[in-house]
Design a protein around this motif. Structure first.
Motif, PDB file in Angstrom:
ATOM      1  N   MET A   5       0.944  -1.397  -0.125  1.00 55.50           N
ATOM      2  CA  MET A   5      -0.374  -0.042  -0.215  1.00 55.50           C
ATOM      3  C   MET A   5       1.286   0.893   0.015  1.00 55.50           C
ATOM      4  SD  MET A   5      -3.265   0.426   2.507  1.00 55.50           S
ATOM      5  CE  MET A   5      -3.007   2.312   3.629  1.00 55.50           C
ATOM      6  N   GLU A   6       0.351   2.309  -0.706  1.00 51.60           N
ATOM      7  CA  GLU A   6       0.434   3.558  -1.493  1.00 51.60           C
ATOM      8  C   GLU A   6       1.173   4.767   0.320  1.00 51.60           C
ATOM      9  OE1 GLU A   6       3.601   4.749  -3.650  1.00 51.60           O
ATOM     10  OE2 GLU A   6       4.066   2.897  -3.962  1.00 51.60           O
ATOM     11  N   ASN A   7       1.604   5.082   1.067  1.00 48.90           N
ATOM     12  CA  ASN A   7       1.621   6.018   1.483  1.00 48.90           C
ATOM     13  C   ASN A   7       2.392   7.288   1.433  1.00 48.90           C
ATOM     14  OD1 ASN A   7      -0.067   5.117   3.974  1.00 48.90           O
ATOM     15  ND2 ASN A   7       2.022   3.631   4.512  1.00 48.90           N
ATOM     16  N   MET A   8       2.109   7.290  -0.030  1.00 47.47           N
ATOM     17  CA  MET A   8       2.488   8.613  -0.247  1.00 47.47           C
ATOM     18  C   MET A   8       2.071   9.697  -0.453  1.00 47.47           C
ATOM     19  SD  MET A   8       5.513   8.558  -1.795  1.00 47.47           S
ATOM     20  CE  MET A   8       5.995   9.763  -2.904  1.00 47.47           C
ATOM     21  N   ILE A   9       2.308  10.705  -0.227  1.00 48.11           N
ATOM     22  CA  ILE A   9       2.008  11.628   0.444  1.00 48.11           C
ATOM     23  C   ILE A   9       2.585  12.691   0.063  1.00 48.11           C
ATOM     24  CG2 ILE A   9       1.848  13.887   2.301  1.00 48.11           C
ATOM     25  CD1 ILE A   9       1.746  11.768   4.356  1.00 48.11           C
ATOM     26  N   GLU A  10       1.493  13.825  -1.241  1.00 47.49           N
ATOM     27  CA  GLU A  10       1.623  14.679  -1.931  1.00 47.49           C
ATOM     28  C   GLU A  10       1.590  16.390  -1.720  1.00 47.49           C
ATOM     29  OE1 GLU A  10       0.016  14.876  -5.771  1.00 47.49           O
ATOM     30  OE2 GLU A  10      -0.086  13.232  -5.834  1.00 47.49           O
ATOM     31  N   LEU A  11       3.367  16.924  -1.817  1.00 48.77           N
ATOM     32  CA  LEU A  11       3.493  18.819  -1.093  1.00 48.77           C
ATOM     33  C   LEU A  11       3.466  19.354  -2.409  1.00 48.77           C
ATOM     34  CD1 LEU A  11       5.726  17.745   1.909  1.00 48.77           C
ATOM     35  CD2 LEU A  11       3.689  18.050   2.218  1.00 48.77           C
ATOM     36  N   GLU A  12       2.777  20.333  -1.963  1.00 49.29           N
ATOM     37  CA  GLU A  12       2.983  21.202  -2.834  1.00 49.29           C
ATOM     38  C   GLU A  12       4.065  21.784  -3.024  1.00 49.29           C
ATOM     39  OE1 GLU A  12       0.465  22.103  -5.950  1.00 49.29           O
ATOM     40  OE2 GLU A  12      -1.292  20.557  -4.368  1.00 49.29           O
ATOM     41  N   GLU A  13       4.511  23.194  -3.806  1.00 51.20           N
ATOM     42  CA  GLU A  13       5.660  23.914  -3.773  1.00 51.20           C
ATOM     43  C   GLU A  13       5.282  24.904  -2.527  1.00 51.20           C
ATOM     44  OE1 GLU A  13       4.560  25.887  -6.926  1.00 51.20           O
ATOM     45  OE2 GLU A  13       6.473  24.736  -8.223  1.00 51.20           O
ATOM     46  N   CYS A  14       6.570  25.464  -1.645  1.00 56.58           N
ATOM     47  CA  CYS A  14       6.749  26.306  -0.864  1.00 56.58           C
ATOM     48  C   CYS A  14       5.537  27.522  -1.578  1.00 56.58           C
ATOM     49  CB  CYS A  14       7.858  26.576   0.038  1.00 56.58           C
ATOM     50  SG  CYS A  14       8.091  27.987   0.859  1.00 56.58           S
ATOM     51  N   PRO A  15       4.584  27.643   0.032  1.00 60.17           N
ATOM     52  CA  PRO A  15       3.385  29.677  -0.667  1.00 60.17           C
ATOM     53  C   PRO A  15       4.686  30.353  -0.328  1.00 60.17           C
ATOM     54  CG  PRO A  15       3.393  27.831   1.290  1.00 60.17           C
ATOM     55  CD  PRO A  15       4.239  27.169   1.190  1.00 60.17           C
ATOM     56  N   CYS A  16       6.062  29.999   0.313  1.00 60.35           N
ATOM     57  CA  CYS A  16       6.588  31.526  -0.397  1.00 60.35           C
ATOM     58  C   CYS A  16       7.475  31.446  -0.895  1.00 60.35           C
ATOM     59  CB  CYS A  16       7.138  31.293   1.163  1.00 60.35           C
ATOM     60  SG  CYS A  16       6.353  31.248   2.912  1.00 60.35           S
ATOM     61  N   CYS A  17       7.456  30.676  -1.142  1.00 57.63           N
ATOM     62  CA  CYS A  17       9.730  30.803  -2.849  1.00 57.63           C
ATOM     63  C   CYS A  17       9.161  29.788  -3.318  1.00 57.63           C
ATOM     64  CB  CYS A  17      10.770  30.654  -1.700  1.00 57.63           C
ATOM     65  SG  CYS A  17      11.437  28.623  -1.175  1.00 57.63           S
ATOM     66  N   ARG A  18       8.703  28.887  -3.150  1.00 58.05           N
ATOM     67  CA  ARG A  18       8.138  27.945  -4.187  1.00 58.05           C
ATOM     68  C   ARG A  18       9.283  26.784  -4.322  1.00 58.05           C
ATOM     69  NH1 ARG A  18       3.238  28.352  -5.197  1.00 58.05           N
ATOM     70  NH2 ARG A  18       2.968  29.747  -5.084  1.00 58.05           N
ATOM     71  N   GLY A  19       9.837  26.504  -3.118  1.00 59.23           N
ATOM     72  CA  GLY A  19      10.908  25.413  -3.329  1.00 59.23           C
ATOM     73  C   GLY A  19      10.215  24.245  -2.742  1.00 59.23           C
ATOM     74  N   ALA A  20      11.525  23.405  -2.740  1.00 64.77           N
ATOM     75  CA  ALA A  20      10.447  22.221  -1.966  1.00 64.77           C
ATOM     76  C   ALA A  20      10.003  22.307  -0.746  1.00 64.77           C
ATOM     77  CB  ALA A  20      11.735  20.802  -2.665  1.00 64.77           C
ATOM     78  N   GLY A  21       8.844  21.007  -0.266  1.00 63.03           N
ATOM     79  CA  GLY A  21       8.632  21.082   0.613  1.00 63.03           C
ATOM     80  C   GLY A  21       9.221  19.779   1.452  1.00 63.03           C
ATOM     81  N   MET A  22       9.023  18.894   2.351  1.00 60.23           N
ATOM     82  CA  MET A  22       9.618  17.988   3.095  1.00 60.23           C
ATOM     83  C   MET A  22       9.170  17.571   3.966  1.00 60.23           C
ATOM     84  SD  MET A  22      14.175  17.420   3.813  1.00 60.23           S
ATOM     85  CE  MET A  22      14.204  18.773   5.631  1.00 60.23           C
ATOM     86  N   ILE A  23       8.984  16.523   5.045  1.00 66.88           N
ATOM     87  CA  ILE A  23       7.874  15.826   6.108  1.00 66.88           C
ATOM     88  C   ILE A  23       9.216  15.980   7.100  1.00 66.88           C
ATOM     89  CG2 ILE A  23       6.872  13.967   7.206  1.00 66.88           C
ATOM     90  CD1 ILE A  23       4.942  14.515   4.549  1.00 66.88           C
ATOM     91  N   ALA A  24       9.262  16.404   7.687  1.00 68.55           N
ATOM     92  CA  ALA A  24      10.380  16.519   8.694  1.00 68.55           C
ATOM     93  C   ALA A  24       9.511  16.077  10.398  1.00 68.55           C
ATOM     94  CB  ALA A  24      11.469  17.635   9.451  1.00 68.55           C
ATOM     95  N   HIS A  25      10.458  14.804  10.599  1.00 67.80           N
ATOM     96  CA  HIS A  25      10.228  14.236  12.526  1.00 67.80           C
ATOM     97  C   HIS A  25      11.314  15.320  12.936  1.00 67.80           C
ATOM     98  CE1 HIS A  25       7.036  11.649  10.780  1.00 67.80           C
ATOM     99  NE2 HIS A  25       7.309  11.890   9.816  1.00 67.80           N
ATOM    100  N   GLU A  26      10.926  15.101  14.167  1.00 66.18           N
ATOM    101  CA  GLU A  26      11.708  15.696  15.344  1.00 66.18           C
ATOM    102  C   GLU A  26      11.344  14.775  16.795  1.00 66.18           C
ATOM    103  OE1 GLU A  26      13.079  19.574  15.683  1.00 66.18           O
ATOM    104  OE2 GLU A  26      12.583  19.940  17.809  1.00 66.18           O
ATOM    105  N   GLY A  27      11.717  14.734  17.087  1.00 65.59           N
ATOM    106  CA  GLY A  27      11.885  13.529  18.221  1.00 65.59           C
ATOM    107  C   GLY A  27      10.999  12.208  18.572  1.00 65.59           C
TER     108      GLY A  27
END
Ligand SMILES: [Zn+2]
Length: 72
Positions: free
Chosen positions: A1-23
């Motif tokens: 099963m795919e759990n891919m999550i689609e991220l749009e471009e950054c709303p501020c700079c059109r850069g790439a978004g990255m999912i970041a886990h902390e702790g």
């Protein structure tokens, strides 16, 4: 099963978004270019982790991000 999550471009700079886990208990989406990010969403279980990832992705895709340099 795919759990891919689609991220749009950054709303501020059109850069790439990255999912970041902390702790291993919270997650947010961060722009790799300008550092803008969504709010953190906390999770306890693997199931909640997926839901948390989807939630921050949704915030990101709606443009609900905090800019890294609010002075500008
Ligand atoms: Zn950006």
């Amino acid at each position: 099963m795919e759990n891919m999550i689609e991220l749009e471009e950054c709303p501020c700079c059109r850069g790439a978004g990255m999912i970041a886990h902390e702790g291993g208990w919270n997650v947010q989406v961060v722009c790799v270019d300008c550092g803008s990010c969504t709010a953190y969403v906390e999770y306890d279980t693997e199931e909640e982790k997926l839901e948390a990832e989807r939630t921050v992705a949704r915030l990101w895709n709606m443009g609900k991000v905090v800019k890294s340099n609010p002075g500008e």
